[in-house]
Design an enzyme around this catalytic site. Structure first.
Site, PDB file in Angstrom:
ATOM      1  N   GLY A  29       0.483  -1.333  -0.091  1.00 44.98           N
ATOM      2  CA  GLY A  29      -0.208   0.249  -0.280  1.00 44.98           C
ATOM      3  C   GLY A  29       1.047   1.344  -0.182  1.00 44.98           C
ATOM      4  N   CYS A  30       0.053   2.435  -0.830  1.00 42.83           N
ATOM      5  CA  CYS A  30       1.462   3.414  -0.434  1.00 42.83           C
ATOM      6  C   CYS A  30       1.727   4.410   0.639  1.00 42.83           C
ATOM      7  CB  CYS A  30       0.330   4.538  -1.348  1.00 42.83           C
ATOM      8  SG  CYS A  30      -1.084   4.983  -1.673  1.00 42.83           S
ATOM      9  N   ASN A  31       0.268   4.246   0.902  1.00 37.27           N
ATOM     10  CA  ASN A  31       0.516   4.388   2.624  1.00 37.27           C
ATOM     11  C   ASN A  31       1.670   3.724   3.393  1.00 37.27           C
ATOM     12  OD1 ASN A  31      -1.283   6.524   2.169  1.00 37.27           O
ATOM     13  ND2 ASN A  31      -2.650   5.103   2.378  1.00 37.27           N
TER      14      ASN A  31
END
Lengths: 342, 342, 342, 342
Positions: D148-150
């Site tokens: 996930g980018c976060n």
């Protein structure tokens, strides 16, 4: 009854916001506008969006005849304000929007602003302008010190919780996001559109932002003991708005109850149902504050999120709310403008 | 005296803008709000920025009791509006914000909107809502057709010039730039923030944009002969605002005189000094129009530049201005809000 | 073979864009960077986005040893550039990004820039840097004058049409929209985020914008007779991008043919199918130009719309394209970066 | 040596970003592009910014002949991905950009994603794609699950500190701000420009965001004991960028040392000097991560702030970095593009 007011420092954003709000205020009339570098110019040349209004031209402060003025808003730069206010008539009511009179303790002022205060006696006299908490003092005050816009946002989220004993006072994190107009109309490279848009960053992290002086003062007063928060402001590519996300040790339900109870009779402060998130876009251009409470997955931890418009409730709207009290007007007069969305 | 109004189609941007403006209108009271897909919801769930207002919940149109309603604003989608309005009580005053009643000629409607009109008799009855040019008819009207937002902007720039014979009618270019809210709250890929921000483009160039139907109708009426303009709209990454840059054959001085003279008594239309350029940011959130005139370096050519807020003067503000006339109120009631800058 | 280059004036946006592009250029190596006010600082302090690169610190121009430098990019302010370039070694290849050498006629320079040129002999020597039209001259040139970014956009749309005789030369309107980075990193109030975002406006209308000097020069040269266009630039709240909407008398089909034919072998210029509209967001950060042609509803009239990135194809990308030619490299070396969307 | 790759789900933003990066990658060639709803269209119709590239048209997945494909990037929606990947040839290397294979524990997957996994055996096989921490496993992997980018942003800030024992594991607050492209190209009302721009808000606060599953998994693994963080994401009006502000109990100096030491040989991770703040604008469009450390005024507390581009290092850039390893290429091949500022 119409009251005559002056705006000192009308060429900045808080000055323009005062004029915008007063334009439809039923009881205030703008009698004088000052702007040192732009003296002699019509307001429409400095702020073309105010072109339709019949306003006095900008003048230098010393050109203003204060004899017919009931109240002056001082929207001057920090440090300038105290020097100017010291010379104003002693019976003139003043709402100051600068940082100069926010800290009651001369030592605290010197610590956060880097030099001794030039008017310590007026500093002692000034009432802190967070309307909902100093209403009676403001009504009777001659000089009211508008709060920092970040400082107001954090206080709306936290003061009721501190007073209610609903949170751990040693574990408060305030992560704050602010639009760019809070930095004013100053010519700084990092405020250029090309620098600022399409990106975001923290600044002044680690306890160096001056609004901490206000947090320390007011939170400690509310708690009856020293309180120090961990605070990081961020600059967001939007013009208006402050969002404070506050991380707390406490039960979300009790926190929500404390906030709902504290603000149940307040016109401008809306506590959202438990679990809802506020947004700065829903208060833009208005004097409203939206506050949300969300429980963390870990019991005993919660987030309080508060949103307001830095130029309105965080500054010029607050100033008018205070002026209304000082002049014996309806506290909400001229301030019921609905937020401008989209 | 307070008038009760209904807003049909209150879940879109023009509906929200009507509520925003009526929130501080002295003489209007919102008695009913409709929103087909969001019926049953409180307005605050659909538009949290209106949370502080005491508003009726959204209902379906058929649930509204129109007996106590003095006037209805129809902010429904194009084509839907004519079907709904046909069924409303015959004595209900209506301001329609859709495109359905803007074109008086059924053939023109069919040409630009692709199908026959469902209520041609009402089409004939409707008064075109460009207030400054149809004031007397609007005062007496039962059904007023709000103008296209782009169409309004171009007309404010051009009608006085056509009437004054100040320009060559065969050489009119309107290059128009519009913010995104004019496209409404529709879920379209090209309206996503990630698609739209940080870029700009023309669309519907070459004479296919529907607002040309209004230009053709009104410009030809003003000229007493057919007039066809060259018109290209552009989508700009901003939420509000329309700027029309109009390229003309004519003398800038005479053009400026014609505009200044036509609008000298108009509350909402400000003609700037010759040579000044207006900006959409200086009318944002307000009912004002700013118009500038600049001479080209080549004699006999000039540019007229007009700016307004598409949601306010271009749509919902105009609608309220017209409603004020229809209800016998002060034309400017509730509409003197100053632009929200920055 | 790697060539050593210097960038004079590396602390502005075109300087940073040169570094960004050269960072992945296979044949260029940055040997020196100058920045008068920021001399002594590492580039990462001035432009933190270049932090990962191994770059020389900023120095003053006089500190640079040009003996090992093959080519210098001059990204200095207008007027400064001519004074600096006059003193550089006579055998140094130079691509100048300022306006100083764009106009071949000293009288034209004085007219548009307000004072006599300081190096008229170099002005005569300089080759105009619109690569696709001066390719052979650039290959042989010692000094190439980068075009204005607005000027380049308009020329890509118009030069083939003028040469093909496809349009009426006396009826050309260029309505141009430009992002803010074209104005540079200057500290001007109107370039602040709070001033610029969420609004748009025309400026320098009426034939006073300096890029008209380039239009006049190049269009007249292409036509073999004087050509004067009507030109209005607009400032749009986006960082990068120029969109020129050109209104013409001519047949859209012939216009499209002329453009498609002129650019069929050009790597960087894409002519869209007839009727399609280009967008600045689709060329952002790249060296590409997108050109669309749309017929007006009135026969014999058409619009040509051209989009490019002012910092890349309009300035630094063009400069590298020219440098590639001057150094005998592949013209497209380092310039095939795809646009950055969204 | 050139490797043939396919991109499944090429009509979304991560698909487009893969194409953008591969456009200048020296060793990868795009052999197939799929897009279910847009099958049959040329990529230029879906993403006009890729118009200059010679790309295969979009097809349905079942139309792709995988026999000549060395590696497939799966940029399909969550849940769709596992169903598709299950049917792909067993010897095809795959980098999956969805959430489907990030969580190793089937129970954790079901908890966070609300239903059982459709391919649990492949879930067990998949290697977590945080390159700097799983480099050797990725080199040998057949199926890599992009993070996930976060989740990536928080892990870059925290993993070295957890491993070094430099912080209190029970007192971690991650306040995260993200641009809008992370939400994809989905047609959601809250992603419209008019809704999103000029405002900001928290969402999914309180421990419900799915990326917490990754935090829990990876932080607990690094610590050798369960670790649960307090995490609030915010949506910011910018297209690209994630900024994680992490509040910690620990000594800033030791924290900075641990990060600097962990990343000293990493190409893409830049630890700023102690006290400096990173910004998303300085990594935009690039594969770089900038990490800053600031001491709080209260001893024993600190902030770590990490910035990356969600579409590049947070997603498609990471995917290519992993593909490079899987294909035996230079890990940084095609990924050295400098950030695009302004």
């Amino acid at each position: 009854m119409t009251h005559s007011i002056a705006i000192l420092g009308a060429s900045g954003y808080t000055g323009a916001e005062l004029v915008r709000l007063i334009a439809t205020h039923p009881d205030l009339r703008i009698a004088a506008l000052s702007g040192e570098r732009k003296a002699g110019q019509p307001m429409a040349a400095v702020f073309p969006h105010l072109r339709h209004l019949d306003l006095p031209d900008l003048v230098k402060i010393e050109e203003i005849d204060f004899s017919g003025i009931d109240l002056a808003f001082c929207a001057l730069p920090h440090a300038t304000s105290q020097a100017v206010i010291k010379e104003l008539p002693r019976d003139l009511k003043i709402v100051d929007l600068s940082a100069d009179f926010r800290l009651r303790d001369p030592a605290a002022y010197e610590k956060w602003y880097g030099k001794p205060h030039a008017a310590p006696e007026m500093q002692a006299e000034a009432v802190y302008g967070l309307t909902e908490y100093y209403r009676e003092e403001i009504r009777a005050a001659r000089l009211v010190a508008g709060t920092g816009c970040n400082a107001a946002t954090g206080q709306y989220a936290l003061i009721p919780l501190i007073k209610a004993g609903a949170i751990d006072l040693d574990e408060i994190v305030i992560d704050l996001k602010a639009g760019v107009s809070g930095a004013g109309r100053a010519l700084k490279e990092n405020l250029l559109h090309a620098e600022l848009s399409e990106g975001f960053h923290a600044y002044a992290a680690g306890g160096v932002h001056r609004h901490l002086g206000e947090f320390d003062q007011e939170f400690s007063k509310a708690a009856g003991r020293p309180v120090e928060v961990q605070f990081t402001p961020h600059l967001i590519p939007a013009n208006r708005g402050i969002l404070a996300t506050v991380y707390l040790r406490g039960e979300a339900g009790a926190i929500h109850d404390a906030l709902a109870s504290a603000y149940k009779d307040e016109t401008f402060i809306q506590v959202l149902p438990l679990g809802e998130h506020p947004s700065t876009r829903h208060v833009r251009g208005s004097n409203f504050v939206h506050i949300g409470v969300v429980a963390d997955r870990r019991p005993g931890r919660a987030m309080v999120i508060a949103a307001l418009d830095n130029l309105t409730k965080g500054s010029s709207g607050q100033a008018i709310q205070n002026a209304n009290l000082m002049l014996g007007l309806d506290e909400a007069a001229g301030l019921m403008l609905a937020p401008c969305f989209p």
